[in-house]
Design a protein around this motif. Structure first.
Motif, PDB file in Angstrom:
ATOM      1  N   HIS A   1      51.171 102.167 -21.658  1.00  0.00           N
ATOM      2  CA  HIS A   1      50.186 101.714 -21.382  1.00  0.00           C
ATOM      3  C   HIS A   1      49.469 100.986 -22.959  1.00  0.00           C
ATOM      4  O   HIS A   1      48.553 101.244 -23.421  1.00  0.00           O
ATOM      5  CB  HIS A   1      49.059 102.858 -21.080  1.00  0.00           C
TER       6      HIS A   1
ATOM      7  N   GLN B   1      45.810  98.613 -23.286  1.00  0.00           N
ATOM      8  CA  GLN B   1      45.308  99.636 -23.370  1.00  0.00           C
ATOM      9  C   GLN B   1      44.835 100.119 -25.301  1.00  0.00           C
ATOM     10  O   GLN B   1      44.000 100.006 -25.318  1.00  0.00           O
ATOM     11  CB  GLN B   1      45.143 100.720 -22.828  1.00  0.00           C
TER      12      GLN B   1
ATOM     13  N   SER C   1      44.318  97.942 -27.851  1.00  0.00           N
ATOM     14  CA  SER C   1      42.489  97.720 -27.196  1.00  0.00           C
ATOM     15  C   SER C   1      41.511  98.732 -28.012  1.00  0.00           C
ATOM     16  O   SER C   1      40.811  98.310 -28.581  1.00  0.00           O
ATOM     17  CB  SER C   1      42.137  97.795 -25.801  1.00  0.00           C
ATOM     18  N   GLN C   2      42.001 100.091 -28.149  1.00  0.00           N
ATOM     19  CA  GLN C   2      41.522 101.401 -28.808  1.00  0.00           C
ATOM     20  C   GLN C   2      41.483 101.222 -29.967  1.00  0.00           C
ATOM     21  O   GLN C   2      40.611 101.253 -30.563  1.00  0.00           O
ATOM     22  CB  GLN C   2      41.586 101.973 -27.834  1.00  0.00           C
TER      23      GLN C   2
ATOM     24  N   ASP D   1      39.295  98.670 -31.780  1.00  0.00           N
ATOM     25  CA  ASP D   1      37.548  99.159 -31.803  1.00  0.00           C
ATOM     26  C   ASP D   1      37.449 100.326 -32.388  1.00  0.00           C
ATOM     27  O   ASP D   1      36.637 100.578 -33.281  1.00  0.00           O
ATOM     28  CB  ASP D   1      37.691 100.181 -30.149  1.00  0.00           C
TER      29      ASP D   1
ATOM     30  N   VAL E   1      46.652 109.387 -19.797  1.00  0.00           N
ATOM     31  CA  VAL E   1      46.189 107.683 -19.555  1.00  0.00           C
ATOM     32  C   VAL E   1      47.021 107.663 -18.795  1.00  0.00           C
ATOM     33  O   VAL E   1      46.341 106.355 -17.933  1.00  0.00           O
ATOM     34  CB  VAL E   1      46.859 107.451 -20.982  1.00  0.00           C
TER      35      VAL E   1
ATOM     36  N   ASN F   1      43.348 108.398 -18.340  1.00  0.00           N
ATOM     37  CA  ASN F   1      42.170 108.477 -19.090  1.00  0.00           C
ATOM     38  C   ASN F   1      41.604 107.673 -20.487  1.00  0.00           C
ATOM     39  O   ASN F   1      42.966 106.566 -20.716  1.00  0.00           O
ATOM     40  CB  ASN F   1      42.660 109.667 -19.026  1.00  0.00           C
ATOM     41  N   ASP F   2      41.735 107.956 -21.527  1.00  0.00           N
ATOM     42  CA  ASP F   2      41.235 107.034 -22.328  1.00  0.00           C
ATOM     43  C   ASP F   2      42.577 107.788 -23.433  1.00  0.00           C
ATOM     44  O   ASP F   2      42.813 108.607 -23.188  1.00  0.00           O
ATOM     45  CB  ASP F   2      40.199 106.642 -23.330  1.00  0.00           C
ATOM     46  N   PHE F   3      43.224 107.139 -24.580  1.00  0.00           N
ATOM     47  CA  PHE F   3      43.787 107.899 -25.746  1.00  0.00           C
ATOM     48  C   PHE F   3      43.036 108.942 -26.341  1.00  0.00           C
ATOM     49  O   PHE F   3      42.092 108.080 -26.836  1.00  0.00           O
ATOM     50  CB  PHE F   3      45.290 106.893 -26.387  1.00  0.00           C
TER      51      PHE F   3
END
Length: 219
Positions: A27, A30, A33-34, A37, A208, A212-214
């Motif tokens: 992933h 994702q 992306s995190q 952020d 994940v 779910n988020d990392f």
């Protein structure tokens, strides 16, 4: 696959921040992306993964390509172990285990690609140690650390090294023991809905691939 007591010690990052992240499992989009952020800067910051880069997600190839990035580091996970043992060293039982647990993506790739992936994976350490600018020392091992002292790692036998990438015993028993000789340890492998601290050990694998988020921790 014969495991080696390979521990990578990273120099202090005096230019940026270090982050540790749970199992990636294909992933990569994702993850990036995190990281964006939280303001990750690839020129100065580093990411250390607790292993299991591949399988279960759609971007296993991209996950292996992270190993070519100067800002990315990882320890050996059980999924990488199964890939090497099953595909390179022809262990048929572990090959079937791997294919049945997310490794079937490899069937859609060219065998010409495999040697480079095998080489990257076999160079992965079982443990990583890093110290931050405040002098706090962190250890990263995929599943468990089967000893009471960090300095015992180089003397680990095959069974102990195998437990480093496979064992869930301390997690399952919720053992509150601490490992001496290191300030904090980070593990993945064992899925928890939230960051779980036991003694001086943190489990940061939320799954994940389950949506779910990392969990990404700044060191």
């Amino acid at each position: 696959m014969i495991l080696k007591a390979h521990r990578l010690t990273l120099p202090v990052n005096n230019e940026g921040s270090d982050y540790v992240v749970g199992d990636i499992h294909g992933h990569v989009t994702q993850l990036k992306s995190q990281l964006a952020d939280i303001g990750f800067n690839a020129d100065t910051d580093r990411v250390i993964c607790v292993g299991d880069l591949i399988d279960r997600g759609p971007e296993s190839i991209e996950a292996l390509e992270l190993l070519d990035e100067p800002w990315f580091f990882a320890v050996l996970g059980n999924h990488e172990y199964l890939m090497i043992s099953g595909m390179k060293y022809k262990n048929s039982r572990e090959r079937m285990t791997w294919l049945n647990h997310g490794g079937d993506w490899v069937m859609h790739t060219s065998p010409d690609q495999w040697p480079a992936w095998f080489d990257r994976i076999e160079r992965l350490p079982v443990a990583i140690e890093v110290e931050n600018r405040e002098g706090v020392r962190y250890g990263i091992v995929h599943a468990d650390f089967p000893s009471d002292h960090w300095d015992n790692f180089e003397q680990f036998d095959q069974d102990q090294l195998y437990r480093c990438i496979w064992s869930r015993s301390n997690f399952n028993s919720r053992s509150e023991h601490s490992v001496r000789g290191i300030d904090y340890l980070f593990h993945g492998h064992c899925i928890s809905d939230f960051e779980l601290k036991l003694g001086n050990r943190y489990y940061i694998e939320p799954g994940v691939f389950l949506g779910n988020d990392f969990i990404i921790k700044k060191l």
